[in-house]
Motif scaffolding. Structure first.
Motif, PDB file in Angstrom:
ATOM      1  N   ASP A   1     -30.421 -23.256 -38.860  1.00 49.60           N
ATOM      2  CA  ASP A   1     -30.830 -24.620 -37.983  1.00 49.60           C
ATOM      3  C   ASP A   1     -30.835 -26.169 -39.416  1.00 49.60           C
ATOM      4  N   ASN A   2     -31.319 -26.905 -38.456  1.00 47.47           N
ATOM      5  CA  ASN A   2     -31.513 -27.805 -39.188  1.00 47.47           C
ATOM      6  C   ASN A   2     -32.246 -28.412 -40.273  1.00 47.47           C
ATOM      7  N   ARG A   3     -33.286 -27.755 -41.185  1.00 47.87           N
ATOM      8  CA  ARG A   3     -32.910 -27.081 -42.313  1.00 47.87           C
ATOM      9  C   ARG A   3     -32.925 -27.182 -42.942  1.00 47.87           C
ATOM     10  N   THR A   4     -31.481 -26.816 -42.659  1.00 53.42           N
ATOM     11  CA  THR A   4     -30.553 -25.442 -43.720  1.00 53.42           C
ATOM     12  C   THR A   4     -30.106 -26.388 -44.753  1.00 53.42           C
ATOM     13  N   CYS A   5     -29.981 -25.932 -46.079  1.00 51.20           N
ATOM     14  CA  CYS A   5     -28.759 -26.993 -47.008  1.00 51.20           C
ATOM     15  C   CYS A   5     -27.427 -26.963 -47.364  1.00 51.20           C
TER      16      CYS A   5
ATOM     17  N   GLU B   1     -33.330 -18.415 -54.541  1.00 52.94           N
ATOM     18  CA  GLU B   1     -33.699 -19.013 -55.766  1.00 52.94           C
ATOM     19  C   GLU B   1     -33.475 -20.372 -54.837  1.00 52.94           C
ATOM     20  N   GLY B   2     -32.646 -20.657 -54.215  1.00 53.00           N
ATOM     21  CA  GLY B   2     -32.482 -22.590 -54.264  1.00 53.00           C
ATOM     22  C   GLY B   2     -33.091 -23.027 -54.187  1.00 53.00           C
ATOM     23  N   ASP B   3     -33.153 -24.181 -54.328  1.00 53.14           N
ATOM     24  CA  ASP B   3     -33.644 -25.975 -54.715  1.00 53.14           C
ATOM     25  C   ASP B   3     -33.082 -26.534 -53.042  1.00 53.14           C
ATOM     26  N   CYS B   4     -33.342 -25.840 -52.195  1.00 52.23           N
ATOM     27  CA  CYS B   4     -33.544 -26.217 -50.897  1.00 52.23           C
ATOM     28  C   CYS B   4     -34.404 -27.701 -51.071  1.00 52.23           C
ATOM     29  N   PRO B   5     -33.636 -28.081 -49.567  1.00 51.10           N
ATOM     30  CA  PRO B   5     -34.595 -29.353 -49.957  1.00 51.10           C
ATOM     31  C   PRO B   5     -36.301 -29.370 -49.105  1.00 51.10           C
ATOM     32  N   ASP B   6     -36.103 -28.227 -48.526  1.00 55.33           N
ATOM     33  CA  ASP B   6     -37.845 -27.980 -48.166  1.00 55.33           C
ATOM     34  C   ASP B   6     -38.700 -27.689 -48.692  1.00 55.33           C
ATOM     35  N   GLY B   7     -38.064 -27.103 -49.760  1.00 58.30           N
ATOM     36  CA  GLY B   7     -38.546 -26.332 -51.167  1.00 58.30           C
ATOM     37  C   GLY B   7     -38.245 -24.723 -51.339  1.00 58.30           C
ATOM     38  N   ALA B   8     -38.567 -24.231 -50.294  1.00 62.20           N
ATOM     39  CA  ALA B   8     -37.877 -23.306 -51.130  1.00 62.20           C
ATOM     40  C   ALA B   8     -37.047 -22.366 -49.720  1.00 62.20           C
ATOM     41  N   CYS B   9     -36.447 -22.087 -50.813  1.00 66.03           N
ATOM     42  CA  CYS B   9     -34.777 -21.053 -49.710  1.00 66.03           C
ATOM     43  C   CYS B   9     -35.315 -20.150 -48.796  1.00 66.03           C
ATOM     44  N   ARG B  10     -35.292 -20.673 -47.815  1.00 64.34           N
ATOM     45  CA  ARG B  10     -35.783 -19.265 -46.743  1.00 64.34           C
ATOM     46  C   ARG B  10     -34.597 -18.334 -46.484  1.00 64.34           C
ATOM     47  N   CYS B  11     -33.325 -17.969 -47.233  1.00 60.24           N
ATOM     48  CA  CYS B  11     -32.471 -16.942 -47.171  1.00 60.24           C
ATOM     49  C   CYS B  11     -32.681 -15.817 -47.944  1.00 60.24           C
ATOM     50  N   VAL B  12     -31.837 -14.944 -47.207  1.00 64.02           N
ATOM     51  CA  VAL B  12     -32.136 -13.372 -47.500  1.00 64.02           C
ATOM     52  C   VAL B  12     -30.776 -12.851 -47.453  1.00 64.02           C
TER      53      VAL B  12
END
Length: 131
Positions: free
Chosen positions: A85-89, A113-124
């Motif tokens: 989505d638009n928040r995915t780095c 484990e990533g440093d995504c912009p919204d604070g926590a990586c939402r990937c699985v």
């Protein structure tokens, strides 16, 4: 809508029998900072930063726990899955759909484990099972 209390009374939440296997950090949720009228801009920024750090910590612990369980089950590979989505780095977009090894972290770390912009990586990580 089903009234579960009427059907089952005041029963406790269903238990999977695995709760004791999780570290306490995994069972806690990050709390969004409260918007207090008496807070200065610096205090609000510090609260937001604390919230982001807490989300990263919880996501990292969850990711590490899931990876360890997969390795113990004999699953060594996974497919990266992102929200897209638009928040995915950019890193998560690049890794979407690719297959990685649990034993060798890709650049930037495993999902969660990533440093995504919204604070926590939402990937699985979706298990790849070889028959």
């Amino acid at each position: 809508m089903i009234n579960w209390r009427r059907l089952f009374g005041e029963a406790k939440r269903p238990s999977l029998g695995i709760e004791g296997d999780f570290p306490p950090e995994m069972t806690q949720r990050a709390r969004r900072p409260r918007r207090s009228k008496g807070m200065t801009a610096e205090e609000r920024a510090a609260e937001e930063q604390r919230y982001i750090e807490e989300r990263r910590r919880i996501a990292s612990v969850t990711s590490a726990s899931n990876r360890q369980r997969a390795i113990e089950a004999g699953i060594t590979r996974y497919r990266w899955s992102s929200c897209l989505d638009n928040r995915t780095c950019e890193r998560c977009r690049r890794n979407e759909g690719k297959i990685f090894s649990h034993l060798n972290a890709p650049k930037g770390g495993h999902p969660g484990e990533g440093d995504c912009p919204d604070g926590a990586c939402r990937c699985v990580a979706i298990a790849v099972i070889d028959f």
